[in-house]
Design an enzyme around this catalytic site. Structure first.
Site, mmCIF file in Angstrom:
data_model
loop_
_atom_site.group_PDB
_atom_site.id
_atom_site.type_symbol
_atom_site.label_atom_id
_atom_site.label_comp_id
_atom_site.label_asym_id
_atom_site.label_seq_id
_atom_site.Cartn_x
_atom_site.Cartn_y
_atom_site.Cartn_z
ATOM 1 N N LYS A 189 7.606 13.644 -3.600
ATOM 2 C CA LYS A 189 7.754 12.357 -4.292
ATOM 3 C C LYS A 189 6.762 12.326 -5.441
ATOM 4 C CE LYS A 189 6.782 7.499 -3.334
ATOM 5 N NZ LYS A 189 6.803 6.487 -2.269
HETATM 6 C C1 5RP Z 1 2.010 5.098 -2.222
HETATM 7 C C2 5RP Z 1 3.434 5.274 -1.875
HETATM 8 C C3 5RP Z 1 4.354 4.112 -2.046
HETATM 9 O O1 5RP Z 1 5.339 4.188 -1.088
HETATM 10 C C4 5RP Z 1 4.930 4.156 -3.391
HETATM 11 O O2 5RP Z 1 4.157 4.356 -4.466
HETATM 12 C C5 5RP Z 1 6.397 3.804 -3.621
HETATM 13 O O3 5RP Z 1 6.546 2.596 -3.968
HETATM 14 P P1 5RP Z 1 6.656 1.986 -5.419
HETATM 15 O O4 5RP Z 1 8.089 2.206 -5.836
HETATM 16 O O5 5RP Z 1 6.295 0.565 -5.175
HETATM 17 O O6 5RP Z 1 5.696 2.717 -6.350
HETATM 18 O O7 5RP Z 1 3.857 6.322 -1.466
HETATM 19 O O8 5RP Z 1 1.361 6.309 -2.312
#
Ligand code: 5RP
Length: 262
Positions: A172
């Site tokens: 991610k």
């Molecule tokens: C923090 C994360 C959160 O889940 C994330 O950042 C995803 O959410 P958003 O779309 O609000 O940024 O992994 O490290």
């Protein structure tokens, strides 16, 4: 790749479209009572029918998701810091046995490339992959961005590639200019975080750009649950991710669900 890992991954990334809408509701693990997530059960329940996966901590899973809800789980297993401390000083918070007991489809941890505790988080990822592979559980590496890091393709590409090299099964990261280079240089699927709340058209454009440039999906939180109309927003995001909708088509869907026409 092991059969169990492939099987669990196919619950997260829809094999029919090759894409996924992950709903991230794990923010409280370092932010505390995040706006829009004060009562996680109330936020989560109406959104579940439109999400492929929920990403959350065991605390929110146990307290706020009914065990008979039909939704695969990606469990955040890292933490130990807060917004008030050095964020990169994370460790593993949740055991593999717990993840198995909770019947999750995947586990997630953050890595902090270039930050003070980079080594600790990268070795944490490597150890987690070693353990998870024993049980056929895919690992999502979240390329968290330290306070002083620039979210550009060079840095996010570096962090994503390192995550894949150390064995993450998917990554991610954030959308950025030249995002296709981040995707091209990462041999495992990439999902994007949404980041801070944007106006809905901009958030939909972000999702559209990411999918067009090779992301397999979104792991989006605030741009969904902080929207004035979260149920309309997740449906609009879903139409981009799974149905190839244009930003205009997705925005039309958002407006019609919001108006109660859909
Ligand atoms: C923090 C994360 C959160 O889940 C994330 O950042 C995803 O959410 P958003 O779309 O609000 O940024 O992994 O490290």
């Amino acid at each position: 790749m092991d059969w169990g890992i492939k099987n669990r991954l196919s619950r997260i990334i829809n094999p029919k479209t090759g894409h996924t809408v992950m709903l991230a509701v794990d923010h409280g693990y370092f932010l505390g009572p995040t706006s829009g997530l004060e009562k996680p059960d109330k936020t989560i329940e109406p959104l579940v029918p439109y999400a492929d996966t929920l990403m959350l901590t065991r605390g929110v899973l146990r307290t706020s998701v009914k065990p008979d809800m039909d939704i695969p789980i990606v469990l955040r297993v890292s933490g130990g810091t807060s917004i008030l401390s050095e964020l990169s000083n994370e460790g593993i918070t949740t055991s593999m046995e717990e993840a198995i007991r909770l019947n999750v489809s995947g586990i997630a941890l953050s890595i902090f490339v270039g930050a003070e505790y980079e080594r600790q988080t990268l070795l944490g990822l490597s150890n987690l992959v070693n353990e998870a592979e024993k049980y056929g559980i895919p690992v999502l590496a979240v390329t968290a961005v330290g306070k002083d890091m620039v979210r550009d393709s060079r840095y996010l590409g570096l962090a994503s590639r390192i995550a894949a090299e150390l064995g993450a099964h998917f990554v991610k990261t954030y959308y950025c200019d030249d995002f296709e280079q981040v995707v091209d240089n990462c041999p495992v699927p990439i999902v994007i975080a949404g980041g801070k709340k944007l106006p809905e058209p901009e958030a939909l454009e972000l999702a559209h750009n990411a999918i067009s440039k090779g992301a397999v999906g979104v792991d989006m939180g605030r741009n969904i649950f902080q929207s004035e109309h979260p149920v309309a927003m997740i449906q609009a995001v879903r139409s981009i991710v799974h149905e190839n909708a244009t930003v205009k088509e997705a925005l039309d869907l958002y407006n019609s669900v919001k108006a109660g026409k859909d």
